[in-house]
Design a protein around this motif. Structure first.
Motif, PDB file in Angstrom:
ATOM      1  N   THR A   8      15.524   7.902   1.089  1.00  0.00           N
ATOM      2  CA  THR A   8      15.514   7.683   2.289  1.00  0.00           C
ATOM      3  C   THR A   8      14.535   8.238   2.546  1.00  0.00           C
ATOM      4  O   THR A   8      13.029   8.629   2.396  1.00  0.00           O
ATOM      5  N   GLU A  10      11.313   6.323   5.641  1.00  0.00           N
ATOM      6  CA  GLU A  10      11.321   5.357   7.081  1.00  0.00           C
ATOM      7  C   GLU A  10       9.687   5.697   7.993  1.00  0.00           C
ATOM      8  O   GLU A  10       9.307   6.695   7.746  1.00  0.00           O
ATOM      9  N   SER A  41      14.881   2.815   4.922  1.00  0.00           N
ATOM     10  CA  SER A  41      16.183   2.203   4.323  1.00  0.00           C
ATOM     11  C   SER A  41      16.460   4.270   3.499  1.00  0.00           C
ATOM     12  O   SER A  41      15.717   4.445   3.714  1.00  0.00           O
ATOM     13  N   LYS A  43      18.252   4.719  -0.221  1.00  0.00           N
ATOM     14  CA  LYS A  43      19.385   4.129  -0.783  1.00  0.00           C
ATOM     15  C   LYS A  43      20.406   4.841  -1.646  1.00  0.00           C
ATOM     16  O   LYS A  43      20.049   6.687  -1.586  1.00  0.00           O
ATOM     17  N   LYS A  53      22.691   0.353  -0.678  1.00  0.00           N
ATOM     18  CA  LYS A  53      21.004   0.206   0.082  1.00  0.00           C
ATOM     19  C   LYS A  53      21.431  -0.026   1.672  1.00  0.00           C
ATOM     20  O   LYS A  53      22.225  -1.375   1.751  1.00  0.00           O
ATOM     21  N   SER A  55      19.204  -0.561   5.169  1.00  0.00           N
ATOM     22  CA  SER A  55      17.595  -0.680   5.611  1.00  0.00           C
ATOM     23  C   SER A  55      18.002  -1.111   6.951  1.00  0.00           C
ATOM     24  O   SER A  55      18.587  -2.469   7.276  1.00  0.00           O
ATOM     25  N   TYR A  56      16.267  -1.074   7.159  1.00  0.00           N
ATOM     26  CA  TYR A  56      16.313  -1.536   9.157  1.00  0.00           C
ATOM     27  C   TYR A  56      15.235  -1.858   9.259  1.00  0.00           C
ATOM     28  O   TYR A  56      14.067  -1.815   8.622  1.00  0.00           O
ATOM     29  N   THR A  93      19.496  -5.001  10.823  1.00  0.00           N
ATOM     30  CA  THR A  93      19.920  -3.770   9.583  1.00  0.00           C
ATOM     31  C   THR A  93      20.622  -4.772   8.534  1.00  0.00           C
ATOM     32  O   THR A  93      21.360  -5.839   9.269  1.00  0.00           O
ATOM     33  N   TYR A 103      23.708  -8.869   6.780  1.00  0.00           N
ATOM     34  CA  TYR A 103      23.107  -8.461   8.127  1.00  0.00           C
ATOM     35  C   TYR A 103      23.169  -8.403   9.376  1.00  0.00           C
ATOM     36  O   TYR A 103      24.783  -9.611   9.595  1.00  0.00           O
TER      37      TYR A 103
END
Length: 132
Positions: A8, A10, A41, A43, A53, A55-56, A93, A103
């Motif tokens: 992770t 961020e 993200s 994973k 995965k 992610s944002y 997202t 997404y």
């Protein structure tokens, strides 16, 4: 048992500026406005499955009143009033498994007495800063 690894990452940046609306002796009413930008993200890579995965990406703007009190020339106390907040937030997202990707985007606008959705720790925040 499959070995599952998780990774992770961020980050978030929130530059802001302040404008003094009103000053009375050691008190001041200040308007704080800022821009929030962040990404992250997570994973997962199970040994028997393709990588997964999530992610944002987030972008937001806000404005809120702050009351300050100059204790002396170097120390100032401040009270952020997150109860009266104006803000906009955009978030995208993305979920991916192997080569498949999907997404979702969201747009939030807020002008209310409470601030439940725009990067706040609580309704009222208290801070102290020291000027050199």
């Amino acid at each position: 048992v499959d070995d599952i690894s998780e990774n992770t990452f961020e980050w978030n940046v929130t530059p802001f500026f302040r404008y003094n609306l009103y000053e009375y002796r050691k008190f001041a009413l200040v308007l704080e406005a800022g821009i929030n930008f962040g990404m992250g993200s997570t994973k997962w890579n199970p040994a028997a499955n393709p990588e997964e995965k999530l992610s944002y990406m987030e972008l937001g703007v806000y404005a809120m009143p702050v009351v300050t009190y100059d204790f002396n020339d170097c120390m100032t106390f401040e009270l952020g009033i997150n109860l009266f907040n104006l803000g906009y937030n955009y978030m995208k997202t993305t979920a991916a498994v192997g080569d498949d990707e999907a997404y979702v985007t969201s747009n939030n606008f807020g002008l209310d007495w409470r601030n439940d959705g725009f990067q706040t720790m609580g309704a009222i925040t208290f801070g102290v800063y020291y000027k050199f």
